[in-house]
Design a protein around this motif. Structure first.
Motif, PDB file in Angstrom:
ATOM      1  N   MET A 105     -26.056  31.092  -5.295  1.00  0.00           N
ATOM      2  CA  MET A 105     -25.089  30.353  -6.109  1.00  0.00           C
ATOM      3  C   MET A 105     -23.715  30.372  -5.438  1.00  0.00           C
ATOM      4  O   MET A 105     -23.341  31.336  -4.786  1.00  0.00           O
ATOM      5  CB  MET A 105     -24.973  30.993  -7.498  1.00  0.00           C
ATOM      6  N   SER A 106     -22.955  29.283  -5.601  1.00  0.00           N
ATOM      7  CA  SER A 106     -21.578  29.230  -5.129  1.00  0.00           C
ATOM      8  C   SER A 106     -20.779  28.334  -6.071  1.00  0.00           C
ATOM      9  O   SER A 106     -21.346  27.640  -6.920  1.00  0.00           O
ATOM     10  CB  SER A 106     -21.510  28.679  -3.691  1.00  0.00           C
ATOM     11  N   ILE A 107     -19.468  28.376  -5.918  1.00  0.00           N
ATOM     12  CA  ILE A 107     -18.582  27.474  -6.644  1.00  0.00           C
ATOM     13  C   ILE A 107     -18.140  26.398  -5.663  1.00  0.00           C
ATOM     14  O   ILE A 107     -17.565  26.701  -4.611  1.00  0.00           O
ATOM     15  CB  ILE A 107     -17.333  28.207  -7.185  1.00  0.00           C
ATOM     16  N   LEU A 108     -18.412  25.130  -5.965  1.00  0.00           N
ATOM     17  CA  LEU A 108     -18.017  24.018  -5.111  1.00  0.00           C
ATOM     18  C   LEU A 108     -16.738  23.395  -5.669  1.00  0.00           C
ATOM     19  O   LEU A 108     -16.654  23.105  -6.866  1.00  0.00           O
ATOM     20  CB  LEU A 108     -19.126  22.969  -5.038  1.00  0.00           C
ATOM     21  N   ILE A 109     -15.739  23.203  -4.808  1.00  0.00           N
ATOM     22  CA  ILE A 109     -14.437  22.697  -5.239  1.00  0.00           C
ATOM     23  C   ILE A 109     -14.149  21.384  -4.526  1.00  0.00           C
ATOM     24  O   ILE A 109     -13.972  21.359  -3.302  1.00  0.00           O
ATOM     25  CB  ILE A 109     -13.327  23.720  -4.931  1.00  0.00           C
ATOM     26  N   TYR A 110     -14.091  20.288  -5.284  1.00  0.00           N
ATOM     27  CA  TYR A 110     -13.795  18.992  -4.685  1.00  0.00           C
ATOM     28  C   TYR A 110     -12.312  18.932  -4.343  1.00  0.00           C
ATOM     29  O   TYR A 110     -11.447  19.241  -5.160  1.00  0.00           O
ATOM     30  CB  TYR A 110     -14.154  17.837  -5.624  1.00  0.00           C
ATOM     31  N   THR A 111     -12.020  18.503  -3.115  1.00  0.00           N
ATOM     32  CA  THR A 111     -10.660  18.565  -2.576  1.00  0.00           C
ATOM     33  C   THR A 111     -10.208  17.190  -2.121  1.00  0.00           C
ATOM     34  O   THR A 111     -10.818  16.594  -1.226  1.00  0.00           O
ATOM     35  CB  THR A 111     -10.623  19.547  -1.385  1.00  0.00           C
ATOM     36  N   ASP A 112      -9.134  16.677  -2.717  1.00  0.00           N
ATOM     37  CA  ASP A 112      -8.552  15.403  -2.284  1.00  0.00           C
ATOM     38  C   ASP A 112      -7.698  15.613  -1.041  1.00  0.00           C
ATOM     39  O   ASP A 112      -7.181  16.711  -0.799  1.00  0.00           O
ATOM     40  CB  ASP A 112      -7.673  14.814  -3.387  1.00  0.00           C
ATOM     41  N   ASN A 113      -7.530  14.543  -0.274  1.00  0.00           N
ATOM     42  CA  ASN A 113      -6.619  14.589   0.869  1.00  0.00           C
ATOM     43  C   ASN A 113      -5.880  13.263   0.970  1.00  0.00           C
ATOM     44  O   ASN A 113      -6.355  12.226   0.494  1.00  0.00           O
ATOM     45  CB  ASN A 113      -7.364  14.912   2.167  1.00  0.00           C
ATOM     46  N   SER A 114      -4.713  13.308   1.581  1.00  0.00           N
ATOM     47  CA  SER A 114      -3.904  12.102   1.761  1.00  0.00           C
ATOM     48  C   SER A 114      -3.107  12.241   3.045  1.00  0.00           C
ATOM     49  O   SER A 114      -2.484  13.283   3.292  1.00  0.00           O
ATOM     50  CB  SER A 114      -2.945  11.929   0.565  1.00  0.00           C
ATOM     51  N   GLY A 115      -3.156  11.215   3.873  1.00  0.00           N
ATOM     52  CA  GLY A 115      -2.425  11.267   5.136  1.00  0.00           C
ATOM     53  C   GLY A 115      -2.867  12.385   6.049  1.00  0.00           C
ATOM     54  O   GLY A 115      -2.075  12.923   6.823  1.00  0.00           O
ATOM     55  N   GLY A 116      -4.149  12.768   5.942  1.00  0.00           N
ATOM     56  CA  GLY A 116      -4.676  13.827   6.797  1.00  0.00           C
ATOM     57  C   GLY A 116      -4.376  15.226   6.320  1.00  0.00           C
ATOM     58  O   GLY A 116      -4.684  16.197   7.002  1.00  0.00           O
ATOM     59  N   LYS A 117      -3.796  15.351   5.119  1.00  0.00           N
ATOM     60  CA  LYS A 117      -3.451  16.650   4.563  1.00  0.00           C
ATOM     61  C   LYS A 117      -4.148  16.862   3.221  1.00  0.00           C
ATOM     62  O   LYS A 117      -4.305  15.910   2.442  1.00  0.00           O
ATOM     63  CB  LYS A 117      -1.934  16.770   4.349  1.00  0.00           C
ATOM     64  N   ILE A 118      -4.548  18.093   2.955  1.00  0.00           N
ATOM     65  CA  ILE A 118      -5.066  18.440   1.636  1.00  0.00           C
ATOM     66  C   ILE A 118      -3.911  18.334   0.649  1.00  0.00           C
ATOM     67  O   ILE A 118      -2.815  18.829   0.903  1.00  0.00           O
ATOM     68  CB  ILE A 118      -5.646  19.865   1.611  1.00  0.00           C
ATOM     69  N   THR A 119      -4.123  17.664  -0.475  1.00  0.00           N
ATOM     70  CA  THR A 119      -3.040  17.481  -1.433  1.00  0.00           C
ATOM     71  C   THR A 119      -2.678  18.807  -2.099  1.00  0.00           C
ATOM     72  O   THR A 119      -3.497  19.715  -2.201  1.00  0.00           O
ATOM     73  CB  THR A 119      -3.424  16.467  -2.521  1.00  0.00           C
ATOM     74  N   LYS A 120      -1.430  18.890  -2.568  1.00  0.00           N
ATOM     75  CA  LYS A 120      -0.950  20.106  -3.217  1.00  0.00           C
ATOM     76  C   LYS A 120      -1.800  20.447  -4.439  1.00  0.00           C
ATOM     77  O   LYS A 120      -2.168  21.602  -4.655  1.00  0.00           O
ATOM     78  CB  LYS A 120       0.509  19.947  -3.633  1.00  0.00           C
ATOM     79  N   SER A 121      -2.128  19.431  -5.241  1.00  0.00           N
ATOM     80  CA  SER A 121      -2.913  19.698  -6.442  1.00  0.00           C
ATOM     81  C   SER A 121      -4.290  20.237  -6.090  1.00  0.00           C
ATOM     82  O   SER A 121      -4.841  21.084  -6.804  1.00  0.00           O
ATOM     83  CB  SER A 121      -3.041  18.429  -7.296  1.00  0.00           C
ATOM     84  N   SER A 122      -4.849  19.781  -4.959  1.00  0.00           N
ATOM     85  CA  SER A 122      -6.160  20.273  -4.541  1.00  0.00           C
ATOM     86  C   SER A 122      -6.093  21.716  -4.062  1.00  0.00           C
ATOM     87  O   SER A 122      -7.028  22.487  -4.271  1.00  0.00           O
ATOM     88  CB  SER A 122      -6.748  19.381  -3.448  1.00  0.00           C
ATOM     89  N   LEU A 123      -4.991  22.086  -3.416  1.00  0.00           N
ATOM     90  CA  LEU A 123      -4.834  23.489  -3.018  1.00  0.00           C
ATOM     91  C   LEU A 123      -4.803  24.386  -4.256  1.00  0.00           C
ATOM     92  O   LEU A 123      -5.373  25.479  -4.264  1.00  0.00           O
ATOM     93  CB  LEU A 123      -3.559  23.664  -2.195  1.00  0.00           C
ATOM     94  N   ASP A 124      -4.148  23.909  -5.320  1.00  0.00           N
ATOM     95  CA  ASP A 124      -4.136  24.664  -6.579  1.00  0.00           C
ATOM     96  C   ASP A 124      -5.544  24.795  -7.156  1.00  0.00           C
ATOM     97  O   ASP A 124      -5.926  25.844  -7.675  1.00  0.00           O
ATOM     98  CB  ASP A 124      -3.230  23.972  -7.606  1.00  0.00           C
ATOM     99  N   VAL A 125      -6.325  23.712  -7.053  1.00  0.00           N
ATOM    100  CA  VAL A 125      -7.695  23.724  -7.584  1.00  0.00           C
ATOM    101  C   VAL A 125      -8.576  24.662  -6.762  1.00  0.00           C
ATOM    102  O   VAL A 125      -9.443  25.350  -7.309  1.00  0.00           O
ATOM    103  CB  VAL A 125      -8.279  22.295  -7.618  1.00  0.00           C
ATOM    104  N   ILE A 126      -8.360  24.696  -5.443  1.00  0.00           N
ATOM    105  CA  ILE A 126      -9.113  25.637  -4.600  1.00  0.00           C
ATOM    106  C   ILE A 126      -8.847  27.064  -5.068  1.00  0.00           C
ATOM    107  O   ILE A 126      -9.764  27.886  -5.172  1.00  0.00           O
ATOM    108  CB  ILE A 126      -8.742  25.461  -3.114  1.00  0.00           C
ATOM    109  N   TYR A 127      -7.594  27.357  -5.366  1.00  0.00           N
ATOM    110  CA  TYR A 127      -7.250  28.702  -5.832  1.00  0.00           C
ATOM    111  C   TYR A 127      -7.936  28.996  -7.168  1.00  0.00           C
ATOM    112  O   TYR A 127      -8.480  30.087  -7.364  1.00  0.00           O
ATOM    113  CB  TYR A 127      -5.738  28.830  -5.976  1.00  0.00           C
ATOM    114  N   TYR A 128      -7.936  28.020  -8.071  1.00  0.00           N
ATOM    115  CA  TYR A 128      -8.621  28.173  -9.356  1.00  0.00           C
ATOM    116  C   TYR A 128     -10.106  28.485  -9.133  1.00  0.00           C
ATOM    117  O   TYR A 128     -10.663  29.425  -9.700  1.00  0.00           O
ATOM    118  CB  TYR A 128      -8.473  26.894 -10.181  1.00  0.00           C
TER     119      TYR A 128
END
Length: 323
Positions: free
Chosen positions: A1-24
């Motif tokens: 089992m694992s936790i899968l985290i969908y991560t948005d990106n824009s302009g070749g960078k992971i978005t700030k909100s996605s970094l927060d979701v990764i932490y969650y």
């Protein structure tokens, strides 16, 4: 089992909100003694994806396929579903944004998963059941939802946690999903992207104006402040309806919902429809001539005064602090 985290990106960078979701997701994975895996689609470098490890992900999966060059919720959800199977993910976490609103329900249908949206706290799991605290009634109340489905999907509101950034990096894996043209639900003929603006859904600071600004010719005062604070520019619904500002800047119940660390409301009375879109802000600062304006009841700090006298002095004070 694992936790899968969908991560948005824009302009070749992971978005700030996605970094927060990764932490969650990493916090949830730690509680379950399992691995947090980030997944993204698009043109992102291996070095950028490895940053997911700074926020707790042990692995980052980069989905690449010619059919995924433009956003298509049908094809993208199938690709993410294949990654979920590859990493044996029983829980999938999304940020509560544009892409998640399209992908999470489709993925829930594909996986026959329980879906809970608008999470505002770390989920709790007991005896296979996942319980999530979520925001309801335009942020005026909270409720607790539980799902016992074998597969579970959560969408998370931005800025609900303060990430602890580490020096850890994630291992990056490339993944090519099994897709055909029949898996695509839309045909994209043209893509137009706004450039040179800070996305309101990503902004840590937002400067917003209402009818009290008296006309579009006065917006330069807000733009000056926003420029010095590296802030996004927003407006109330009446301002957008009068075409003083573009509708893409409208925040509120019928516009964008934002959760910045700082929301500066200038000449905005604070109707309930507007507050519904901004009451997740960590701090609200209000400037208004009416001391009875509803915005002051929600504001951490308020200035009762004429915006055309307050803003020049505020801009000058910020300029001095930065010099």
């Amino acid at each position: 089992m694992s936790i899968l985290i969908y991560t948005d990106n824009s302009g070749g960078k992971i978005t700030k909100s996605s970094l927060d979701v990764i932490y969650y997701g990493s916090k949830l994975a730690k509680a379950l003694n399992t691995e947090a895996v980030a997944v993204t689609v698009g043109e992102v470098t291996k070095e950028e994806l490895s940053r997911a490890g700074n926020y707790g992900a042990g692995k980052a999966v980069h989905i690449r396929h010619d059919l995924l060059k433009n956003f298509d919720s049908k094809a993208w959800s199938k690709a993410v579903c294949q990654v979920a199977a590859k990493v044996s993910a029983d829980i999938i976490v999304f940020g509560h944004g544009f892409s998640s609103k399209a992908l999470a329900p489709r993925l829930a249908a594909l996986l026959k998963a329980g879906l809970i949206v608008n999470a505002v706290d770390i989920a709790a799991i007991s005896d296979g059941k996942l319980t999530v605290k979520r925001s309801v009634y335009a942020g005026k109340a909270f409720s607790y939802f539980t799902t016992s489905a074998p597969k579970k999907i959560i969408t998370v509101q931005p800025n609900i946690l303060s990430p602890e950034i580490t020096s850890q990096t994630a291992t990056v894996e490339e993944f090519s999903p099994d897709l055909s043209p029949a898996d695509c639900g839309t045909e994209v003929t043209e893509v137009n992207k706004t450039t040179g603006k800070i996305l309101l859904t990503e902004a840590s600071v937002i400067v917003s104006g209402g009818r009290g600004m008296k006309g579009p010719e006065n917006w330069h005062l807000l733009e000056t402040l926003a420029g010095m604070l590296s802030a996004g520019i927003a407006c109330s619904k009446p301002v957008a309806d009068m075409h003083w500002r573009p509708h893409s800047e409208h925040v509120g119940q019928t516009g964008l919902a934002v959760r910045p660390n700082l929301y500066i409301a200038v000449g905005i009375s604070g109707a309930i429809q507007h507050l519904a879109g901004v009451n997740g802000s960590k701090y609200i600062v209000a400037i208004n001539t009416d001391p009875e304006a509803p915005i002051f009841r929600e504001a951490a700090y308020g200035i009762v005064g004429d915006a055309f006298k307050v803003l020049p002095r505020l801009n000058e004070a910020v300029k001095k602090l930065q010099s």
